[in-house]
Structures are given as C-alpha cells and as structure tokens.
Design a protein around this motif. Structure first.
Motif, PDB file in Angstrom:
ATOM      1  N   LYS A  48       2.048 -10.690 -10.713  1.00  0.00           N
ATOM      2  CA  LYS A  48       0.738 -10.890 -10.095  1.00  0.00           C
ATOM      3  C   LYS A  48       0.740 -10.527  -8.616  1.00  0.00           C
ATOM      4  O   LYS A  48      -0.201  -9.907  -8.100  1.00  0.00           O
ATOM      5  CB  LYS A  48       0.331 -12.366 -10.264  1.00  0.00           C
ATOM      6  CG  LYS A  48      -1.134 -12.665  -9.975  1.00  0.00           C
ATOM      7  CD  LYS A  48      -2.020 -12.244 -11.122  1.00  0.00           C
ATOM      8  CE  LYS A  48      -3.454 -12.694 -10.899  1.00  0.00           C
ATOM      9  NZ  LYS A  48      -4.351 -12.195 -11.945  1.00  0.00           N
ATOM     10  N   LEU A  49       1.798 -10.962  -7.887  1.00  0.00           N
ATOM     11  CA  LEU A  49       1.825 -10.782  -6.429  1.00  0.00           C
ATOM     12  C   LEU A  49       2.861  -9.759  -5.978  1.00  0.00           C
ATOM     13  O   LEU A  49       2.864  -9.380  -4.794  1.00  0.00           O
ATOM     14  CB  LEU A  49       2.120 -12.127  -5.741  1.00  0.00           C
ATOM     15  CG  LEU A  49       1.126 -13.270  -6.012  1.00  0.00           C
ATOM     16  CD1 LEU A  49       1.618 -14.551  -5.358  1.00  0.00           C
ATOM     17  CD2 LEU A  49      -0.255 -12.903  -5.478  1.00  0.00           C
ATOM     18  N   GLY A  50       3.714  -9.345  -6.878  1.00  0.00           N
ATOM     19  CA  GLY A  50       4.795  -8.421  -6.521  1.00  0.00           C
ATOM     20  C   GLY A  50       6.067  -9.192  -6.244  1.00  0.00           C
ATOM     21  O   GLY A  50       6.074 -10.134  -5.445  1.00  0.00           O
ATOM     22  N   ALA A  51       7.144  -8.771  -6.904  1.00  0.00           N
ATOM     23  CA  ALA A  51       8.411  -9.494  -6.804  1.00  0.00           C
ATOM     24  C   ALA A  51       8.921  -9.593  -5.370  1.00  0.00           C
ATOM     25  O   ALA A  51       9.380 -10.665  -4.935  1.00  0.00           O
ATOM     26  CB  ALA A  51       9.461  -8.864  -7.710  1.00  0.00           C
ATOM     27  N   PRO A  52       8.892  -8.506  -4.564  1.00  0.00           N
ATOM     28  CA  PRO A  52       9.408  -8.616  -3.193  1.00  0.00           C
ATOM     29  C   PRO A  52       8.671  -9.676  -2.377  1.00  0.00           C
ATOM     30  O   PRO A  52       9.289 -10.451  -1.651  1.00  0.00           O
ATOM     31  CB  PRO A  52       9.197  -7.215  -2.620  1.00  0.00           C
ATOM     32  CG  PRO A  52       9.169  -6.322  -3.810  1.00  0.00           C
ATOM     33  CD  PRO A  52       8.498  -7.115  -4.886  1.00  0.00           C
TER      34      PRO A  52
END
Length: 919
Positions: A74-78
């Motif tokens: 949803k938010l980006g792993a990094p």
C-alpha cells in the motif's frame, strides 16, 4: 513480553525497562519524578498489559505478518521499513536500547510466539520483527490518542515520528483490520482496532473508568487473577484522587434508611429502668468551667467547684444526664500542634488522648468523684467519651506499645519528610509530624516514631487516625484492630470508663464495624481508595475474616453487660449503620443525624418516610435513637434552626419523639458559637438570651419531665394529615404515644399527641388513621381514637391541654372516632397535647357546644361558670313569678334549651388552633 511502548527519552531519564510496574511503590518513585499520579501511572501499565493480551488473543501472528505485507504494497516497502526503523529506535526494546542488536536486525528477524485465540485457531507461529513493530506502533498510538493518558505522555510521546509515515501506517492498519472484520462477518462488528480503542472511547478522561470498562467487557477472558490486579489499580487511582483533594470540610448527609433484604439477626441489649427517660446535655468541660467562673464571679476551674445551683438548674430543666466533653488527660503533642498552627490559647483536642485519667487541671479523680456524687443527688448521671479508634500521637500506648498501631517501615510516599520538631516529651521515643502537614500541602497519612531505646534508633511510620472523609486526624495514632491484644486492651479501657461513668459515648464508633475496618485499612480489591496507601496492604474477604472473625462491638457490649451491667452504651455512628448498631451489635443508643439534617433542611417527606420505614421493619429501633439539633461537630442549634417558631417546633419533636433527646452546649442559652474540641474558653463574649431561656423553661422543660410518656414505642403511632383536597401534607408531623414500659401499670392514663408543621406556610386537615406498623409479622394501622383509647359513647368527651399555648380543649370522643381530629396550623406552629381526661354529663356537653372547638385557659373555670349560671337560674325560678315581656334574652334561653335537646348550632366548630373550620 518486554514493552516497546517506552520512548528512548523515558528510558534515559527514568531507567525504566517497561511501562508496567511490579507494585505501586515502584510507580510512586517514577511518578514523584514526573509529578503525576502514581495510581494513573500504575493503571496505564495495566491497561497496556490488558490491550496486549487482547491483541495477541484476537489477532494471530500470521495476521500481523499479512498486515506488514499489506502495508508494503500500500505504502511501499522502503517507506514502511524506514518508518519502522525510526520507530524501533525511538521506542526501543531492551536489546536495541543496550546496543545488542540494530533496528534493522530486529526488523528482519523472526521469533516464535503463541496465539491464544478468542476467535483464531492458529497456534504457534513465527512473528517477523517488522510485524512485531506494527503491534508496538499500534499500542503507542493508542496511548498517545488516549485523552486520560495525556499527563503521562512523556513516557511514550510519538512526536519524533511526525516526519515519517507513522500516521499513514496507523490509518492503513485500521483499514486492514476493518476489512478483515467485514470479510469474516464478525458477530460483534468490531475490528481489532475498534476493540483496542474501546476503553478510551468509553471513558476518555478517566483511567479508572477505562479499568472498569475492561473488567466489565473482558473480565472473564482476562482471568480472575488479572482482574484482581485491575481492581487494585482502581483503588490506587482513587487513593491518589483522595490525596490530591487534600483537606475538605466534610458535610455529612442523611439518607432514608431502607430495610429491604435486611439479613442481620436481632440481638438487642435490654434497657435498665432509667435508660428510656434519659435526657442528655453536652458540656465542653473547659469552656463550661470558664463560663461558670464568669457567671458566678469566682474561679471555677475544677470539676468539684461546679456550683450546686448549676446542677439544680440542669435538673429543673429536665436533664438527667450530663455529658462532659474533654475530661481525659490529653496529648501534649496535640496542644503543641494547635498552638503552632495559630491557636496560642488552645488545649489539645479532646479526642487526642494521652491516657484515660481525669485531667489534672480539671481536678483529677477526686474532683470527678465530688461532682458525680452531687449530680446524682439531683438525679443526674455523668457521661464521658471513649475514643476507641485511636490515641494521641504521643500517648502512653504509642510510647510503650508501638506495635499496637498500624505502621509501615518506610514512608508510603517518596515526597514525605520528617524534619520538624520532636513532639514527644518522653525520652524513650521521638515523635515527628510530616513536614507538609503544617501547611496542608499534602494529606500525610503517617507520622514518624523513633525508638531511642534501641541502638539503631529503630524508625517506624504510624498511621494517623482517619475515617476516610477528609484530612487525617494529624494528632492521633490509628490502632490496629486485627490484633487480639489491641482489642483486649481497648475493652479493658472501656470497662475502666464504665466503672466511673454510667453513660459512655463512643466516638466515631462506625469506623470499628468490621466492614469499615476492612474498607478503610485492609480493603478488598476494588473497594479501596478511602485512605491513601492502604490499598496495597489490602486483604481478600476470607483473609480479613480469618484475622477478625467477630464484630468488636458485639464483644464490647457483652463484656460490659457482664462486668458493669448498669451502663448505657451510646454509639456515634452514621453511614446507614444506625439500625445495625442497636439491633444486632447491641448498643443501647445510636446517633440519629437524620433528625437534625432533614428537619433543618425541611426534607419532611424524607424524615417521615424514615420513621415509616422503621415502623414497618422494627419500631424498637426508634426507641434507640439519639436525636439532636446539633452536636460538637456541627453548627449550633440556633445557627441551624434560628430562635423563633421553627426552633421551638423542632425542639418539641426533640423532647417528645421516642429515643434519647440530646441538647448541645449553649443550646438552652441561645449561644451561637461552636466550641472547638481544643477550646480552653469561649472566644465570643455571649450572654444568655433570657427570653429564649424562659421559653425553654416554659415549653420544653415540662415536656422533658414527661419523657415517660414519649420515650417508648409500644404505643407510638405516626399519622398522616389529610388536607381538604384529600392529599397528605408531608410537612406535618403528627404522632401519639402512651406511657409504656416500667411505668405503664401505674400511669396508663398518660397520653400525648404532638402535631408540628415544619414549613413556612399554612395548612389544615384531619388526623385520623396511623401509618402502617409491624405487629406479629403483619402490617397494621390504628385510628387516633383507638390509639388514645377513647370511649365511644354519645355523651363521652375528652379534655386535654396544649403545653405550647397552655390552652385546654374539649372534644367529642364520637366525633374524633368518626371524623378524626381537625387542625389548622400556621408556619412552624406546634401543639403538644397532654393531660387527657375523659368526662361525661350535661355540663361537659354544654361546654363542648359553648366553646365550639376553641381553647380556654381553664375548662374547670368554664364548668364553674355553667354551674353558677344554673344555680342562679334555680334561685330565680324559685322566687316570685313575674310577668315579663319577651326579650332577646329569653330568646337566647330558648336557644340554649334547643342545644340541650341535641340540636346542633348553626355556627362551625373551631379547630384546636382557634381558627374557623371549613369542611
């Protein structure tokens, strides 16, 4: 599980490992540094623990693993990983905080955990570090968004995360668990986060309320042991609230007693012959002697110097008991405290005692013996206080038996200090008051005792006496009633007092009922909070019962009955325990504060209901009440009731209701000053109000001398006054009584009927039928005519005198039986009808019609007038007959003949108040 909710700054400052605390003492140390409530701090730790238990039982590890993957998508792993790393650094676990692993290592590792599912069936599973960080992040957010936890935010402030995706992660976690809940068709409709937020939503501004919510909602799931800890946390919060509130003027309220479901057994103590007729007056010993010195213009400082004339006055006014307040040897420390606090002329408190010896400056035992003998010659018994709850802080018992008192080895609060002066005059021990006591900045509950007889100067901290309603009594030491040797020592002291005083008033007796000993000093979990720092020393019910199996007061009553049987025991007891004290514990008399409070405040319906409830349960309780218009802890009677009709109306009730009438110091004289228990002399220069005194002697004293009519309950009946509209006027107190008990056989003719209107208004109506009363297991009622045992003949009449107006009345017995007694009452007006006498004959019938309900100074004089007129008529008719013209006078004679033949006159009969009657 180690708590990650603590911020790094909190760990640095307070050297904490977790938000939870092993005990309240540990929480107090941190709370003192933060200047917050230790109870709140301890409570939040348990709330955190409860939320963790719910979280692990509601959401299996696999769910949080999937939630982590959901957030990555949803938010980006990094971005997620960067926020998680910032979080575990700002809120480190112990290994991270000690530098044993890095935040990245923590996030990448897996650990075994166990899901104890409420709804999930998954068992042991691996929880990834990044998923565990989400659990901690969620809990930190819950604490930061909990309004009640704001004062503690220094421990878990999430402000360092403002520039990260922290808030987005929380928002998306909410969405994720809500979606899961919808997909699973949860019966409750609640998601995991809804469940965890529920306590704060239910009670947003009270951690105590949140604890109560958790217990009610999830108590069965969390388990009994954990619930007991939650209940104890509630106690700690309440204690801190009490401590923060500090000193307050406690204003007791009176409640209507209710006996529904009353399960206590009946075990009354029998009265001796003199007890029902006792009328008590209180005198503050030092103040009274000083007032007598001024009155008689000579030094009167010892008890044996009380003038005989003064005792004669008391007897003439109807008093048969003299309660002398402050006779015992008082605490020297108490006097020092009073004087340091700005009362240079103060003596010690009358309830902070050094020993049970008559004070030397009052003349000692010899002076008492002299006064006691002279009072008894006038039919007056002496009464003294006994203060069983506590002793003075420098008393002989504190010096010689410190183990008899409630104490601890360390101060219960870190802020306590004891650097003030040594209050002890005994070289064996030092006594030090807590420093903050002198400015009332802390509700200090203990004082410091140093034992100078031991090589290490052993120090203990003894609790002050306390009833849990306000500031502790700082010049007293609280006895430990769980110790059998203490109970026996107190009983021996009571027997010592009883051998010297036939009437004993027990101060604050309710504090030593078992339920209140435990509530105040050894509270069950969830029942504490009355006295700060005692909840941590609480006991379960079974533990307490094992330590104190029997009621202390029952043992006292039985021992006194066996060893000093001619003693009246009088308990100062409130808190709706009045019936229990006399009916079950066996006290002869008990305070009835409802009399003063309800009549003063004109809660008339409540007080009538109090009487009715008692009549329907057990009327004998009424006979055991001590009624009063003031007591040493209250404002004076004239301050509360004034000096006019209301005062004297209530005073008539005081003199004529069943029970023991008790008058305050200065009440008869109309004094306004309330005398403190530390007063050496009155501070106001008051002189007796002679008119007030004279009215007392004219109205009240004759009633007190007739206590034999009113003291019992065998023939006591309460009545309703029905107005012309058919309503009951709750502001009218109407009751009758007839001599009963020891004097009944020889005085059965003595009857009394009291009617008082406790309202600034006018009223009128009929009194006919009594309120219900219990007899032979059934509720019954009785008519006024039957209660007064009126005959029922057509020509039967009854006469009676009003002791308030001093007028006599005559009524038809048949009319009273059929219609009742009609009265009209103005504001605060009262009637006290006594001297009932049955009469019959043509003359009394003539008086009845002639008076038409009005009262006269003397019915005998009225009778003499009728007899004289009849004799003159006979003389006239025997003389020379003369022819006279018909005049108005002869017409009036014909009218009189009609009356004698039974015709009712056209005019309306007057009520006892003398006003026209409208029917």
């Amino acid at each position: 599980m180690d708590s990650g909710c603590l911020s790094r700054q909190a760990r640095d400052r307070f050297a904490l490992e977790r938000l939870r605390f092993e005990n309240i003492a540990a929480a107090r140390n941190i709370a003192a540094q933060m200047n917050v409530s230790a109870g709140d701090l301890y409570a939040l730790g348990l709330i955190d623990e409860a939320l963790r238990m719910l979280l692990t039982r509601r959401a299996a590890p696999a769910q949080f693993n999937r939630a982590a993957s959901f957030l990555d998508g949803k938010l980006g792993a990094p971005r997620v990983r960067e926020t998680q790393a910032a979080f575990v650094f700002a809120f480190p676990t112990a290994p991270i905080y000690r530098g044993e692993i890095s935040p990245q290592e923590f996030l990448s590792r897996e650990e075994w955990t166990e899901a104890q599912g409420m709804e999930q069936e998954e068992q042991p599973a691996r929880l990834r570090g990044d998923a565990r960080s989400l659990e901690e992040m969620l809990l930190v957010n819950l604490h930061n968004t909990n309004p009640a936890a704001r004062p503690l935010v220094e421990l878990f402030d999430d402000a360092p995360l403002d520039k990260t995706a922290y808030s987005k992660i929380i928002q998306n976690l909410d969405d994720y668990f809500r979606r899961i809940s919808n997909n699973e068709s949860s019966a409750s409709g609640e998601s995991l986060i809804d469940i965890l937020r529920a306590p704060a939503l239910a009670s947003p501004h009270s951690l105590e309320g949140q604890l109560e919510f958790i217990i009610q909602k999830w108590g069965t799931v969390l388990g009994g042991e954990f619930v007991a800890r939650l209940l104890r946390a509630i106690d700690f919060v309440r204690e801190d609230t009490m401590r923060a509130r500090g000193h307050s003027d406690f204003k007791p309220t009176a409640e209507v007693p209710g006996y529904a479901g009353y399960s206590e057994h009946e075990r009354y103590s029998p009265d001796k012959e003199w007890m029902p007729r006792l009328v008590l007056i209180a005198k503050n010993a030092y103040v009274w002697l000083d007032q007598l010195s001024k009155k008689y213009q000579r030094d009167i400082s010892h008890l044996d110097q009380v003038p005989d004339e003064e005792l004669d006055i008391l007897a003439r006014r109807g008093f048969t008991g003299l309660w002398l307040i402050g006779l015992w040897e008082r605490s020297h420390a108490s006097q020092k405290i009073k004087q340091r606090m700005g009362q240079p002329d103060a003596v010690a408190s009358a309830y902070s005692l050094k020993s049970y010896d008559i004070a030397g400056d009052l003349g000692g035992w010899g002076a008492l013996e002299n006064l006691r003998w002279r009072a008894w010659q006038r039919g007056i018994r002496l009464s003294a206080d006994m203060v069983p709850n506590h002793m003075g802080i420098d008393s002989n018992w504190v010096i010689e038996h410190p183990d008899w008192f409630l104490s601890v080895d360390a101060p219960p609060y870190p802020s306590y200090s004891f650097h003030s002066e040594n209050l002890s005059e005994d070289s064996r021990a030092g006594i030090f008051l807590e420093d903050h006591y002198y400015n009332h900045s802390d509700a200090a509950v203990v004082f410091r005792r140093v034992d100078y007889q031991t090589s290490d100067h052993k120090t203990t901290y003894i609790y002050h006496g306390n009833d849990g309603t306000s500031f502790p009594w700082n010049d007293t030491a609280q006895l430990n009633y769980l110790k059998a040797e203490v109970r026996e020592a107190v009983i021996q002291t009571i027997l010592h007092v009883a051998r010297n005083f036939p009437i004993i008033r027990f101060d604050a007796a309710m504090t030593l009922a078992k339920k209140h000993i435990q509530r105040l000093w050894f509270p069950e979990p969830g029942a504490g909070g009355a006295i700060p720092s005692r909840a941590e020393r609480g006991l379960t019910r079974s533990e307490f019962e094992a330590a104190l199996p029997e009621e202390f007061w029952r043992e006292v009553v039985d021992r006194v009955a066996a060893e000093v049987p001619d003693t009246l025991l009088l308990a100062e007891a409130f808190w709706l325990m009045e019936g229990y004290f006399v009916r079950t514990l066996g006290m002869h008399r008990v305070y009835n504060s409802a009399f003063m409070h309800m009549l003063r405040d004109e809660d008339n319906a409540k007080y009538r209901m109090a009487i009715k409830n008692t009549l329907e349960f057990d009327a004998r309780i009424l006979q055991r009440y001590v009624n009063f218009m003031n007591n040493p802890d209250e404002k004076t009677a004239v301050e509360q009731f004034g000096k006019a009709d209301k005062y004297f109306g209530v005073c008539v009730l005081l003199a004529t209701l069943p029970g023991l009438p008790m008058f305050g110091h200065g009440q008869i004289e109309g004094f306004h000053e309330k005398y403190g228990m530390e007063y050496r002399r009155a501070k106001w220069d008051e002189t007796p109000d002679e008119g007030f005194v004279r009215y007392h002697e004219q109205i009240i004293s004759p009633l007190l001398h007739r206590r034999r009519v009113f003291a019992g309950v065998d023939n006591f009946y309460l009545y309703d006054l029905f107005t012309p509209s058919g309503d009951v006027d709750e502001n009218v107190f109407a009751y009758s009584n007839v001599t009963s008990g020891y004097e009944a056989d020889e005085r059965m003719g003595e009857r009394g009927l009291i009617i008082y209107h406790n309202k600034f208004a006018d009223t009128r109506g009929w009194i006919k039928t009594s309120a219900a009363y219990l007899e032979d297991g059934r509720l019954r009622k009785k008519t006024l005519a039957d209660a007064l045992d009126l005959p029922n003949g057509v020509n039967d009449y009854v006469t009676f005198r009003d002791y308030v107006t001093n007028l006599e009345y005559i009524r038809s017995c048949r009319e009273v039986r059929e219609q009742g007694l009609y009265v009209e009452l103005g504001a605060y007006k009262c009637h006290a009808f006594l001297d009932w006498r049955f009469v019959e004959g043509r003359e009394w019938r003539e008086i009845y019609f002639a008076l038409n309900g009005a009262g006269v100074t003397s019915l005998q004089e009225k009778l003499n007038e009728i007899l004289k007129a009849r004799e003159e008529a006979k003389t006239e008719s025997a003389g020379v007959k003369t022819i006279k013209r018909k005049t108005k006078k002869t017409a009036a004679k014909k009218s009189a003949v009609k009356k004698e033949s039974g015709e009712k006159p056209a005019s309306k009969k007057k009520p006892v108040s003398g006003k026209p009657k409208n029917r």
